[in-house]
Scaffold this active site. Structure first.
Site, PDB file in Angstrom:
ATOM      1  N   LYS A  38       2.403  -0.197  58.968  1.00  0.00           N
ATOM      2  CA  LYS A  38       3.567  -0.425  59.822  1.00  0.00           C
ATOM      3  C   LYS A  38       4.755  -1.013  59.043  1.00  0.00           C
ATOM      4  O   LYS A  38       4.608  -1.409  57.884  1.00  0.00           O
ATOM      5  CB  LYS A  38       3.171  -1.356  60.963  1.00  0.00           C
ATOM      6  CG  LYS A  38       2.154  -0.784  61.925  1.00  0.00           C
ATOM      7  CD  LYS A  38       1.861  -1.837  62.981  1.00  0.00           C
ATOM      8  CE  LYS A  38       0.876  -1.410  64.009  1.00  0.00           C
ATOM      9  NZ  LYS A  38       0.660  -2.497  64.991  1.00  0.00           N
TER      10      LYS A  38
ATOM     11  N   TYR B 165       2.630   6.087  71.565  1.00  0.00           N
ATOM     12  CA  TYR B 165       2.249   4.997  72.462  1.00  0.00           C
ATOM     13  C   TYR B 165       2.439   5.394  73.923  1.00  0.00           C
ATOM     14  O   TYR B 165       2.816   4.570  74.755  1.00  0.00           O
ATOM     15  CB  TYR B 165       3.082   3.754  72.152  1.00  0.00           C
ATOM     16  CG  TYR B 165       2.818   3.166  70.782  1.00  0.00           C
ATOM     17  CD1 TYR B 165       1.589   2.582  70.472  1.00  0.00           C
ATOM     18  CD2 TYR B 165       3.802   3.179  69.801  1.00  0.00           C
ATOM     19  CE1 TYR B 165       1.350   2.036  69.227  1.00  0.00           C
ATOM     20  CE2 TYR B 165       3.571   2.623  68.542  1.00  0.00           C
ATOM     21  CZ  TYR B 165       2.344   2.054  68.268  1.00  0.00           C
ATOM     22  OH  TYR B 165       2.107   1.517  67.027  1.00  0.00           O
TER      23      TYR B 165
ATOM     24  N   ASN C  95       1.116  -6.936  62.817  1.00  0.00           N
ATOM     25  CA  ASN C  95      -0.276  -6.944  62.365  1.00  0.00           C
ATOM     26  C   ASN C  95      -0.564  -5.871  61.317  1.00  0.00           C
ATOM     27  O   ASN C  95      -1.707  -5.493  61.117  1.00  0.00           O
ATOM     28  CB  ASN C  95      -1.233  -6.860  63.551  1.00  0.00           C
ATOM     29  CG  ASN C  95      -1.073  -5.575  64.340  1.00  0.00           C
ATOM     30  OD1 ASN C  95      -0.368  -4.656  63.946  1.00  0.00           O
ATOM     31  ND2 ASN C  95      -1.746  -5.505  65.470  1.00  0.00           N
TER      32      ASN C  95
ATOM     33  N   HIS D  83      -1.889   0.184  61.947  1.00  0.00           N
ATOM     34  CA  HIS D  83      -2.432   0.834  63.139  1.00  0.00           C
ATOM     35  C   HIS D  83      -3.536   1.771  62.680  1.00  0.00           C
ATOM     36  O   HIS D  83      -3.410   2.432  61.653  1.00  0.00           O
ATOM     37  CB  HIS D  83      -1.356   1.665  63.861  1.00  0.00           C
ATOM     38  CG  HIS D  83      -1.959   2.632  64.834  1.00  0.00           C
ATOM     39  ND1 HIS D  83      -2.324   2.258  66.108  1.00  0.00           N
ATOM     40  CD2 HIS D  83      -2.315   3.942  64.693  1.00  0.00           C
ATOM     41  CE1 HIS D  83      -2.854   3.317  66.719  1.00  0.00           C
ATOM     42  NE2 HIS D  83      -2.866   4.335  65.885  1.00  0.00           N
TER      43      HIS D  83
END
Length: 156
Positions: A13, A53, A116, A119
Site C-alpha cells: 500500500k 473495495y 497497515n 493488502h
C-alpha cells in the site's frame, strides 16, 4: 500440480511505498519460498478502489479508505505457493498493526489500523476477483525455479 497450489493478490500500500519498505517485505515472501509471478507499480484510481473495495463503498469509513489507497503508488503482486492465501495472511499478522504479533509484517512495521502496509486477498474467490482487477492473463509469468525441489516435496 498440487491442489493446494494457489495464487493470491498482494498490494504493498501507499504507506509501504512511501516508507521504502517494499524490498524488505518482498524479501520476506521470497525467503518463505513463495513465487512472485507478476509485479507492477501503479496508482489506484477512485474507480479501481470502488471495484476493489466494493463491499465497503456504502460504509462510512470508505471515503477515508479511498483517499488513502489513491494517495500514492502501490506495488501490486501476484504470488503463487502452497496454501499461499493463508500463508501470506499469517505472515501479515492482524489487520491492526497495534495488535499484530511481533515477527509478522504488520507487527514489526505498523502501528495503525489503516496504515497497515499490505493488502492480501482473504480467500480463493477474492483472490480470483482481485487478480483480474490488477493483472491481465498476459502479465502473469508462470515459471519453474530449479530450487523448487529444495523448497517443497514432490507430492506437495
Amino acid at each position: 500440480m498440487s491442489q493446494n497450489l494457489q495464487r493470491t493478490l498482494v498490494l504493498l500500500k501507499p504507506d509501504c511505498v512511501q516508507r521504502r519498505l517494499m524490498g524488505e517485505i518482498i524479501s520476506r515472501f521470497e525467503a518463505k519460498g513463495l513465487q512472485i509471478v507478476a509485479m507492477k507499480m501503479m496508482r489506484i484510481t477512485p474507480e479501481l478502489s470502488q471495484k476493489h473495495y466494493a463491499e465497503h463503498v456504502e460504509k462510512p469509513f470508505y471515503k477515508g479508505l479511498e483517499d488513502f489507497i489513491t494517495a500514492a503508488p502501490v506495488l501490486a503482486m501476484a504470488i503463487d505457493g502452497l496454501d499461499v492465501i493463508s500463508v501470506v495472511r499469517e505472515m501479515l499478522g492482524a489487520t491492526n498493526g497495534l495488535k499484530a504479533a511481533a515477527g509478522t509484517i504488520r507487527g514489526d512495521y505498523s502501528s495503525s489500523r489503516q496504515m497497515n502496509l499490505v493488502h492480501a486477498s482473504d480467500g480463493l474467490e477474492a483472490a480470483e476477483r482481485e487478480l483480474k482487477l490488477y493483472f491481465s492473463e498476459d502479465e502473469l509469468c508462470d515459471y519453474e525455479t530449479p530450487m523448487l525441489p529444495f523448497m517443497r516435496a514432490g507430492d506437495e
